[in-house]
Design a protein around this motif. Structure first.
Motif, PDB file in Angstrom:
ATOM      1  N   GLY A  35      20.527  38.951  37.092  1.00  0.00           N
ATOM      2  CA  GLY A  35      21.734  39.117  37.904  1.00  0.00           C
ATOM      3  C   GLY A  35      21.885  40.541  38.399  1.00  0.00           C
ATOM      4  N   SER A  36      23.097  41.082  38.208  1.00  0.00           N
ATOM      5  CA  SER A  36      23.349  42.460  38.640  1.00  0.00           C
ATOM      6  C   SER A  36      22.720  43.466  37.678  1.00  0.00           C
ATOM      7  CB  SER A  36      24.858  42.712  38.692  1.00  0.00           C
ATOM      8  OG  SER A  36      25.401  42.632  37.385  1.00  0.00           O
ATOM      9  N   GLY A  37      22.268  42.981  36.507  1.00  0.00           N
ATOM     10  CA  GLY A  37      21.725  43.882  35.490  1.00  0.00           C
ATOM     11  C   GLY A  37      22.821  44.564  34.686  1.00  0.00           C
ATOM     12  N   ASN A  38      24.076  44.195  34.953  1.00  0.00           N
ATOM     13  CA  ASN A  38      25.193  44.856  34.274  1.00  0.00           C
ATOM     14  C   ASN A  38      25.538  44.149  32.968  1.00  0.00           C
ATOM     15  OD1 ASN A  38      27.446  46.726  34.147  1.00  0.00           O
ATOM     16  ND2 ASN A  38      28.752  44.940  34.518  1.00  0.00           N
ATOM     17  N   PRO A  39      25.603  44.901  31.852  1.00  0.00           N
ATOM     18  CA  PRO A  39      26.064  44.285  30.610  1.00  0.00           C
ATOM     19  C   PRO A  39      27.592  44.160  30.615  1.00  0.00           C
ATOM     20  CG  PRO A  39      25.459  46.577  30.212  1.00  0.00           C
ATOM     21  CD  PRO A  39      25.215  46.301  31.674  1.00  0.00           C
ATOM     22  N   ALA A  41      31.036  40.981  31.269  1.00  0.00           N
ATOM     23  CA  ALA A  41      31.403  39.561  31.216  1.00  0.00           C
ATOM     24  C   ALA A  41      31.020  38.824  32.504  1.00  0.00           C
ATOM     25  CB  ALA A  41      32.909  39.437  30.969  1.00  0.00           C
ATOM     26  N   THR A  42      31.186  39.475  33.657  1.00  0.00           N
ATOM     27  CA  THR A  42      30.857  38.813  34.926  1.00  0.00           C
ATOM     28  C   THR A  42      29.392  38.411  34.956  1.00  0.00           C
ATOM     29  OG1 THR A  42      32.553  40.042  36.114  1.00  0.00           O
ATOM     30  CG2 THR A  42      30.792  39.105  37.438  1.00  0.00           C
ATOM     31  N   ASN A  43      28.531  39.318  34.534  1.00  0.00           N
ATOM     32  CA  ASN A  43      27.098  39.016  34.595  1.00  0.00           C
ATOM     33  C   ASN A  43      26.714  37.978  33.548  1.00  0.00           C
ATOM     34  OD1 ASN A  43      24.741  39.442  36.070  1.00  0.00           O
ATOM     35  ND2 ASN A  43      23.919  40.842  34.522  1.00  0.00           N
ATOM     36  N   VAL A  44      27.338  38.041  32.361  1.00  0.00           N
ATOM     37  CA  VAL A  44      27.058  37.019  31.340  1.00  0.00           C
ATOM     38  C   VAL A  44      27.452  35.644  31.884  1.00  0.00           C
ATOM     39  CG1 VAL A  44      27.663  36.184  29.030  1.00  0.00           C
ATOM     40  CG2 VAL A  44      27.271  38.627  29.402  1.00  0.00           C
ATOM     41  N   GLY A 107      27.970  49.308  30.627  1.00  0.00           N
ATOM     42  CA  GLY A 107      28.587  48.512  31.680  1.00  0.00           C
ATOM     43  C   GLY A 107      29.398  49.336  32.666  1.00  0.00           C
ATOM     44  N   LYS A 108      30.254  48.634  33.393  1.00  0.00           N
ATOM     45  CA  LYS A 108      31.042  49.276  34.453  1.00  0.00           C
ATOM     46  C   LYS A 108      32.479  49.554  34.016  1.00  0.00           C
ATOM     47  CE  LYS A 108      27.891  47.390  37.814  1.00  0.00           C
ATOM     48  NZ  LYS A 108      27.578  46.432  38.869  1.00  0.00           N
ATOM     49  N   GLY A 109      32.865  48.995  32.877  1.00  0.00           N
ATOM     50  CA  GLY A 109      34.098  49.450  32.232  1.00  0.00           C
ATOM     51  C   GLY A 109      35.363  48.669  32.538  1.00  0.00           C
ATOM     52  N   SER A 142      34.389  39.384  41.696  1.00  0.00           N
ATOM     53  CA  SER A 142      34.827  40.155  40.540  1.00  0.00           C
ATOM     54  C   SER A 142      34.841  41.664  40.818  1.00  0.00           C
ATOM     55  CB  SER A 142      33.897  39.848  39.359  1.00  0.00           C
ATOM     56  OG  SER A 142      34.232  40.615  38.250  1.00  0.00           O
ATOM     57  N   SER A 143      33.767  42.168  41.432  1.00  0.00           N
ATOM     58  CA  SER A 143      33.682  43.622  41.650  1.00  0.00           C
ATOM     59  C   SER A 143      34.760  44.103  42.616  1.00  0.00           C
ATOM     60  CB  SER A 143      32.298  44.000  42.185  1.00  0.00           C
ATOM     61  OG  SER A 143      32.068  43.360  43.432  1.00  0.00           O
ATOM     62  N   LEU A 144      35.016  43.348  43.674  1.00  0.00           N
ATOM     63  CA  LEU A 144      36.056  43.739  44.636  1.00  0.00           C
ATOM     64  C   LEU A 144      37.423  43.759  43.943  1.00  0.00           C
ATOM     65  CD1 LEU A 144      36.846  44.438  47.558  1.00  0.00           C
ATOM     66  CD2 LEU A 144      37.131  41.989  47.970  1.00  0.00           C
ATOM     67  N   SER A 145      37.658  42.775  43.091  1.00  0.00           N
ATOM     68  CA  SER A 145      38.919  42.711  42.350  1.00  0.00           C
ATOM     69  C   SER A 145      39.075  43.947  41.461  1.00  0.00           C
ATOM     70  CB  SER A 145      38.972  41.449  41.497  1.00  0.00           C
ATOM     71  OG  SER A 145      38.665  40.319  42.274  1.00  0.00           O
ATOM     72  N   ALA A 146      37.981  44.331  40.797  1.00  0.00           N
ATOM     73  CA  ALA A 146      38.031  45.513  39.923  1.00  0.00           C
ATOM     74  C   ALA A 146      38.289  46.785  40.738  1.00  0.00           C
ATOM     75  CB  ALA A 146      36.717  45.639  39.159  1.00  0.00           C
ATOM     76  N   LEU A 147      37.651  46.881  41.894  1.00  0.00           N
ATOM     77  CA  LEU A 147      37.823  48.081  42.720  1.00  0.00           C
ATOM     78  C   LEU A 147      39.253  48.194  43.252  1.00  0.00           C
ATOM     79  CD1 LEU A 147      34.379  47.927  44.532  1.00  0.00           C
ATOM     80  CD2 LEU A 147      35.196  49.835  43.128  1.00  0.00           C
ATOM     81  N   ARG A 179      30.882  53.704  38.876  1.00  0.00           N
ATOM     82  CA  ARG A 179      29.949  52.743  38.263  1.00  0.00           C
ATOM     83  C   ARG A 179      29.753  51.502  39.128  1.00  0.00           C
ATOM     84  NH1 ARG A 179      26.464  54.078  34.361  1.00  0.00           N
ATOM     85  NH2 ARG A 179      26.701  52.148  33.189  1.00  0.00           N
ATOM     86  N   HIS A 180      30.637  51.303  40.102  1.00  0.00           N
ATOM     87  CA  HIS A 180      30.517  50.144  40.995  1.00  0.00           C
ATOM     88  C   HIS A 180      29.823  50.507  42.312  1.00  0.00           C
ATOM     89  CE1 HIS A 180      33.334  48.165  38.248  1.00  0.00           C
ATOM     90  NE2 HIS A 180      33.077  47.033  38.855  1.00  0.00           N
ATOM     91  N   LYS A 181      29.087  51.617  42.347  1.00  0.00           N
ATOM     92  CA  LYS A 181      28.541  52.042  43.642  1.00  0.00           C
ATOM     93  C   LYS A 181      27.545  51.041  44.221  1.00  0.00           C
ATOM     94  CE  LYS A 181      25.588  55.592  41.484  1.00  0.00           C
ATOM     95  NZ  LYS A 181      25.865  55.200  40.096  1.00  0.00           N
ATOM     96  N   SER A 182      26.776  50.367  43.356  1.00  0.00           N
ATOM     97  CA  SER A 182      25.845  49.350  43.894  1.00  0.00           C
ATOM     98  C   SER A 182      26.640  48.161  44.437  1.00  0.00           C
ATOM     99  CB  SER A 182      24.837  48.897  42.836  1.00  0.00           C
ATOM    100  OG  SER A 182      25.498  48.230  41.782  1.00  0.00           O
ATOM    101  N   ASN A 183      27.751  47.813  43.771  1.00  0.00           N
ATOM    102  CA  ASN A 183      28.606  46.725  44.267  1.00  0.00           C
ATOM    103  C   ASN A 183      29.235  47.103  45.611  1.00  0.00           C
ATOM    104  OD1 ASN A 183      29.020  46.939  41.058  1.00  0.00           O
ATOM    105  ND2 ASN A 183      28.950  44.788  41.656  1.00  0.00           N
ATOM    106  N   ILE A 184      29.649  48.369  45.745  1.00  0.00           N
ATOM    107  CA  ILE A 184      30.274  48.817  47.003  1.00  0.00           C
ATOM    108  C   ILE A 184      29.270  48.685  48.145  1.00  0.00           C
ATOM    109  CG2 ILE A 184      31.252  50.825  48.221  1.00  0.00           C
ATOM    110  CD1 ILE A 184      32.343  51.736  45.433  1.00  0.00           C
ATOM    111  N   GLU A 191      26.822  41.265  51.001  1.00  0.00           N
ATOM    112  CA  GLU A 191      25.846  40.583  50.143  1.00  0.00           C
ATOM    113  C   GLU A 191      26.313  40.466  48.695  1.00  0.00           C
ATOM    114  OE1 GLU A 191      22.356  42.960  50.505  1.00  0.00           O
ATOM    115  OE2 GLU A 191      22.003  42.407  52.597  1.00  0.00           O
ATOM    116  N   GLU A 192      27.573  40.820  48.423  1.00  0.00           N
ATOM    117  CA  GLU A 192      28.021  40.781  47.028  1.00  0.00           C
ATOM    118  C   GLU A 192      28.081  39.337  46.532  1.00  0.00           C
ATOM    119  OE1 GLU A 192      27.875  41.987  44.380  1.00  0.00           O
ATOM    120  OE2 GLU A 192      29.625  43.166  43.815  1.00  0.00           O
ATOM    121  N   THR A 193      27.670  39.149  45.264  1.00  0.00           N
ATOM    122  CA  THR A 193      27.627  37.812  44.685  1.00  0.00           C
ATOM    123  C   THR A 193      28.949  37.478  44.015  1.00  0.00           C
ATOM    124  OG1 THR A 193      25.323  38.213  44.200  1.00  0.00           O
ATOM    125  CG2 THR A 193      26.318  36.316  43.150  1.00  0.00           C
TER     126      THR A 193
END
Ligand code: G3P
Length: 203
Positions: A35-39, A41-44, A107-109, A142-147, A179-184, A191-193
């Motif tokens: 997946g995103s390689g992030n440890p 909950a979203t990636n799990v 992780g991204k925190g 998930s990442s957009l929500s966190a940002l 920590r979300h720079k790849s998501n941004i 292309e965000e999943t």
């Protein structure tokens, strides 16, 4: 001495990367390998194992809550100023981002930050969770929500917290966005999943 003990303990608790620990318990692959390689909950959740993802979310949030609640409760009795108590919140967060037990690949925190904020102020935690949920209901990402939640957090914090803790919140939010720079980058490329879509290659 009490300050060093507090900060080191906070960092070590933060270093418990529950995405990796829970995945091992459930016999799932290491979340840093797909997946995103992030440890996190979203990636799990991209494995399709909801219980493992939920447990990761709760445990990562709980460690942030535990450290912050303990620092707030015992800090004054140990003669620690607000600045040192706030530093404990940053230390547990840094442990999650750069865990000494897992090759500093953390992780991204998001969940840990939520736990920290909830301990500092339930109103702050609930407001931030609300902004995450509203954004997620609209976009299912998930990442957009966190940002979005991270951008609102300092504003909410200014309503309820003392300046020292507003400073802590700004540092946490800045680290989380960084920590979300790849998501941004993926969001900007469209292309965000989101949830339920196939996992992309690790990056
Ligand atoms: O909790 C992390 C989340 O905001 C993004 O996770 O795996 O989509 O990069 P991921």
């Amino acid at each position: 001495m009490a300050t060093i003990a507090l900060l080191v303990s906070a960092y070590l608790v933060g270093s418990l990367s529950f995405a990796v620990i829970v995945s091992r318990l459930f016999g799932l692959p290491d979340p840093r390998s797909y997946g995103s390689g992030n440890p996190g909950a979203t990636n799990v959740l991209r494995t399709g194992h909801r219980a493992a993802a939920a447990l990761t979310l709760v445990a990562d949030a709980a460690k942030g809550w535990l450290v912050m609640a303990a620092a707030l409760h015992y800090g004054p009795a140990w003669g620690l100023s607000d600045a040192w108590v706030a530093a404990a919140g940053i230390a547990v967060f840094l442990g999650h981002l750069f865990p000494v037990f897992f090759g500093f690949q953390g992780g991204k925190g998001v969940a840990t930050a939520f736990g920290i904020l909830l301990a500092v102020s339930p109103w702050l935690g609930l407001s931030v969770a609300g902004s995450w949920l509203i954004t997620f209901a609209m976009f299912r990402i998930s990442s957009l929500s966190a940002l979005v939640a991270a951008l609102f957090t300092p504003l909410f914090a200014a309503l309820w917290l003392k300046p020292t803790f507003v400073g802590m919140v700004i540092i946490l939010a800045a680290l989380l966005v960084w920590r979300h720079k790849s998501n941004i980058r993926k969001l900007l490329r469209g292309e965000e999943t989101g949830f339920g879509k196939p996992a992309p290659r690790p990056q």
